[in-house]
Write a protein that holds these residues in place. Structure first.
Motif, PDB file in Angstrom:
ATOM      1  N   MET A  85       0.843  -1.191   0.000  1.00 20.80           N
ATOM      2  CA  MET A  85       0.000   0.000   0.000  1.00 20.80           C
ATOM      3  C   MET A  85       0.884   1.249   0.000  1.00 20.80           C
ATOM      4  N   ILE A  86       0.430   2.260  -0.767  1.00 19.40           N
ATOM      5  CA  ILE A  86       1.175   3.510  -0.896  1.00 19.40           C
ATOM      6  C   ILE A  86       0.187   4.667  -0.763  1.00 19.40           C
ATOM      7  N   HIS A  87       0.532   5.670   0.020  1.00 17.43           N
ATOM      8  CA  HIS A  87      -0.360   6.816   0.213  1.00 17.43           C
ATOM      9  C   HIS A  87      -0.122   7.872  -0.861  1.00 17.43           C
ATOM     10  N   THR A  88      -1.186   8.227  -1.589  1.00 11.16           N
ATOM     11  CA  THR A  88      -1.167   9.379  -2.485  1.00 11.16           C
ATOM     12  C   THR A  88      -1.952  10.497  -1.814  1.00 11.16           C
ATOM     13  N   VAL A  89      -1.923  11.678  -2.415  1.00  8.29           N
ATOM     14  CA  VAL A  89      -2.633  12.801  -1.788  1.00  8.29           C
ATOM     15  C   VAL A  89      -4.144  12.602  -1.818  1.00  8.29           C
ATOM     16  N   LEU A  90      -4.632  11.720  -2.691  1.00  2.83           N
ATOM     17  CA  LEU A  90      -6.074  11.454  -2.765  1.00  2.83           C
ATOM     18  C   LEU A  90      -6.461  10.156  -2.082  1.00  2.83           C
ATOM     19  N   GLY A  91      -5.497   9.534  -1.400  1.00  2.00           N
ATOM     20  CA  GLY A  91      -5.809   8.320  -0.665  1.00  2.00           C
ATOM     21  C   GLY A  91      -4.870   7.180  -1.020  1.00  2.00           C
ATOM     22  N   PRO A  92      -4.982   6.067  -0.282  1.00  3.58           N
ATOM     23  CA  PRO A  92      -4.061   4.947  -0.498  1.00  3.58           C
ATOM     24  C   PRO A  92      -4.379   4.175  -1.780  1.00  3.58           C
ATOM     25  N   ILE A  93      -3.332   3.634  -2.395  1.00  2.00           N
ATOM     26  CA  ILE A  93      -3.480   2.756  -3.549  1.00  2.00           C
ATOM     27  C   ILE A  93      -2.628   1.517  -3.322  1.00  2.00           C
ATOM     28  N   GLU A  94      -2.932   0.464  -4.055  1.00  5.55           N
ATOM     29  CA  GLU A  94      -2.114  -0.736  -4.006  1.00  5.55           C
ATOM     30  C   GLU A  94      -0.823  -0.510  -4.793  1.00  5.55           C
ATOM     31  N   ASP A  95       0.213  -1.236  -4.432  1.00  3.02           N
ATOM     32  CA  ASP A  95       1.505  -1.083  -5.101  1.00  3.02           C
ATOM     33  C   ASP A  95       1.368  -1.217  -6.611  1.00  3.02           C
ATOM     34  N   ARG A  96       0.564  -2.188  -7.054  1.00  4.62           N
ATOM     35  CA  ARG A  96       0.438  -2.462  -8.491  1.00  4.62           C
ATOM     36  C   ARG A  96      -0.226  -1.319  -9.248  1.00  4.62           C
ATOM     37  N   GLU A  97      -0.919  -0.427  -8.545  1.00  2.49           N
ATOM     38  CA  GLU A  97      -1.575   0.704  -9.195  1.00  2.49           C
ATOM     39  C   GLU A  97      -0.628   1.861  -9.479  1.00  2.49           C
ATOM     40  N   LEU A  98       0.557   1.805  -8.916  1.00  2.00           N
ATOM     41  CA  LEU A  98       1.492   2.920  -9.063  1.00  2.00           C
ATOM     42  C   LEU A  98       1.858   3.141 -10.528  1.00  2.00           C
ATOM     43  N   GLY A  99       2.167   2.057 -11.240  1.00  4.37           N
ATOM     44  CA  GLY A  99       2.493   2.145 -12.658  1.00  4.37           C
ATOM     45  C   GLY A  99       3.804   2.874 -12.910  1.00  4.37           C
ATOM     46  N   ILE A 100       3.928   3.426 -14.116  1.00  2.19           N
ATOM     47  CA  ILE A 100       5.131   4.165 -14.497  1.00  2.19           C
ATOM     48  C   ILE A 100       5.242   5.406 -13.617  1.00  2.19           C
ATOM     49  N   THR A 101       6.401   5.570 -12.990  1.00  5.77           N
ATOM     50  CA  THR A 101       6.542   6.558 -11.910  1.00  5.77           C
ATOM     51  C   THR A 101       7.793   7.408 -12.063  1.00  5.77           C
ATOM     52  N   ILE A 154       2.185  11.867  -4.946  1.00  4.77           N
ATOM     53  CA  ILE A 154       2.609  11.472  -3.602  1.00  4.77           C
ATOM     54  C   ILE A 154       3.391  12.617  -2.981  1.00  4.77           C
ATOM     55  N   THR A 155       3.055  12.967  -1.754  1.00 10.58           N
ATOM     56  CA  THR A 155       3.783  14.001  -1.027  1.00 10.58           C
ATOM     57  C   THR A 155       4.511  13.383   0.158  1.00 10.58           C
ATOM     58  N   ASN A 156       5.109  14.217   0.990  1.00  9.53           N
ATOM     59  CA  ASN A 156       6.014  13.719   2.022  1.00  9.53           C
ATOM     60  C   ASN A 156       5.825  14.426   3.357  1.00  9.53           C
ATOM     61  N   THR A 157       6.449  13.862   4.367  1.00 11.92           N
ATOM     62  CA  THR A 157       6.700  14.550   5.625  1.00 11.92           C
ATOM     63  C   THR A 157       8.209  14.623   5.785  1.00 11.92           C
ATOM     64  N   GLY A 158       8.692  15.426   6.731  1.00 11.80           N
ATOM     65  CA  GLY A 158      10.136  15.576   6.901  1.00 11.80           C
ATOM     66  C   GLY A 158      10.583  17.005   6.657  1.00 11.80           C
ATOM     67  N   VAL A 217      -4.628  14.493   4.185  1.00 13.51           N
ATOM     68  CA  VAL A 217      -3.635  13.979   3.248  1.00 13.51           C
ATOM     69  C   VAL A 217      -2.490  13.331   4.036  1.00 13.51           C
ATOM     70  N   LYS A 218      -2.196  12.083   3.707  1.00 10.32           N
ATOM     71  CA  LYS A 218      -1.098  11.393   4.383  1.00 10.32           C
ATOM     72  C   LYS A 218       0.151  11.394   3.508  1.00 10.32           C
ATOM     73  N   PRO A 219       1.310  11.569   4.121  1.00  7.73           N
ATOM     74  CA  PRO A 219       2.557  11.497   3.356  1.00  7.73           C
ATOM     75  C   PRO A 219       2.825  10.072   2.899  1.00  7.73           C
ATOM     76  N   GLY A 220       3.499   9.956   1.735  1.00  5.69           N
ATOM     77  CA  GLY A 220       3.866   8.647   1.234  1.00  5.69           C
ATOM     78  C   GLY A 220       5.314   8.292   1.495  1.00  5.69           C
ATOM     79  N   PHE A 221       6.095   9.240   2.016  1.00  6.99           N
ATOM     80  CA  PHE A 221       7.488   8.995   2.348  1.00  6.99           C
ATOM     81  C   PHE A 221       7.991  10.132   3.225  1.00  6.99           C
ATOM     82  N   ILE A 222       9.200   9.974   3.732  1.00  9.01           N
ATOM     83  CA  ILE A 222       9.864  10.988   4.553  1.00  9.01           C
ATOM     84  C   ILE A 222      10.984  11.603   3.723  1.00  9.01           C
ATOM     85  N   LYS A 223      11.009  12.925   3.620  1.00  6.78           N
ATOM     86  CA  LYS A 223      12.040  13.614   2.838  1.00  6.78           C
ATOM     87  C   LYS A 223      12.987  14.357   3.779  1.00  6.78           C
ATOM     88  N   ILE A 224      14.280  14.053   3.666  1.00  8.54           N
ATOM     89  CA  ILE A 224      15.293  14.745   4.460  1.00  8.54           C
ATOM     90  C   ILE A 224      16.446  15.127   3.536  1.00  8.54           C
TER      91      ILE A 224
END
Length: 304
Positions: A1-17, A89-93, A129-136
């Motif tokens: 599972m991965i958090h996007t700004v519009l909600g969580p998606i499954e890994d397979r939905e990510l596609g070309i990134t 996908i956005t971040n926290t950090g 909106v939940k972050p999808g990763f931590i940015k430092i």
């Protein structure tokens, strides 16, 4: 599972990134960037055509790496996601000096981690909106005290939330220091993405990080020449690192304080210029597709 700004998606939905790009950046020191420094609708109106162009060439997910105090705005990102049809996908950090709010220097590591964990648990700025990763960010050489504190807080937050970490990095010595801290904390390096890895010329340092599981991100595509990028990518492939490589451009963006956002660089050229060149140069197309889809899905997966 991965958090996007519009909600969580499954890994397979990510596609070309594209795992490292920017919608907006405001280089204003000491955390003093405010919503009054730009107009949200102007940002949306100027950036949307670039995202639509990106979507039209087959990209499905856009990872915005602008952290808090540098131009992260979940309202702008949500509107752009809705209008473009891209997963965003956005971040926290936090970033690095001099773009840190003064309180970052003052509070202990544990309290810093709580700030980021709170954004994951409760959403960013009451938006949900939940972050999808931590940015430092890391400085050059061994870490200075405030950056070491940020790294340690990021590891704590990652363990608590399951989020991966993307770290702006100036050289391999900083990464080796981070690996020391990870070993001390028994942290899995596969949850860490070495951003701007192309800036370190000593590939033995990349090999060391790779062998411990770290992700290696080459995000100079369309900043360097196609030939230089192909040579660099091939060097990593020849060393057997394809399973941990990520490709992006580190482009955009609306520059806060500049008329009409300044010189905004398009996002689509990795697909329309670099990939065709790389295939003709001799890099297998299916391998490139894997670097742009399978690898980002693995790197960005939430492990909570």
């Amino acid at each position: 599972m991965i958090h996007t700004v519009l909600g969580p998606i499954e890994d397979r939905e990510l596609g070309i990134t594209l795992p490292h790009e920017h919608i907006m950046v405001g280089f204003i020191e000491d955390g003093k960037l405010t919503r009054d420094d730009y107009k949200r609708q102007e940002v949306v109106n100027l950036i949307l055509p670039y995202l639509l162009e990106l979507k039209n060439v087959g990209c499905q997910t856009f990872v915005d790496c602008t952290p808090e105090y540098l131009g992260r705005d979940p309202h702008v990102l949500c509107e752009l996601a809705e209008k473009s049809g891209l997963h965003i996908i956005t971040n926290t950090g936090f970033y690095q000096a001099p773009y840190l709010s003064p309180f970052v220097y003052e509070i202990p590591e544990s309290e810093l981690a709580k700030v980021w964990i709170g954004e994951y648990d409760e959403g960013i700025e009451s938006t949900g909106v939940k972050p999808g990763f931590i940015k430092i960010a890391l400085n050059r050489g061994r870490l200075i005290p405030v950056q070491e504190k940020i790294v340690r807080a990021a590891l704590t937050a990652s363990i608590e939330t399951g989020l991966p970490i993307q770290a702006h990095t100036n050289d391999g010595i900083a990464v080796l220091h981070v690996l020391e801290i990870m070993a001390e904390r028994h942290f899995d390096p596969s949850r860490f993405i070495w951003v701007h890895a192309q800036n370190e010329k000593n590939l033995s340092l990349h090999e060391q990080a790779f062998k411990q599981g770290m992700w290696i991100q080459l995000d100079s595509i369309m900043r360097w020449t196609n030939e230089d990028n192909c040579k660099l990518l091939q060097a990593f492939l020849d060393r057997g690192m394809k399973e941990k490589l990520l490709l992006s451009q580190d482009l955009g963006w609306y520059s806060v304080g500049k008329a009409q956002g300044g010189d905004i660089r398009p996002y689509h050229k990795l697909f329309t210029e670099f990939i065709p060149y790389a295939v003709e140069w001799g890099i297998d197309r299916s391998l490139l597709d894997g670097l742009m889809s399978c690898n980002p899905a693995k790197a960005l997966r939430n492990r909570s």
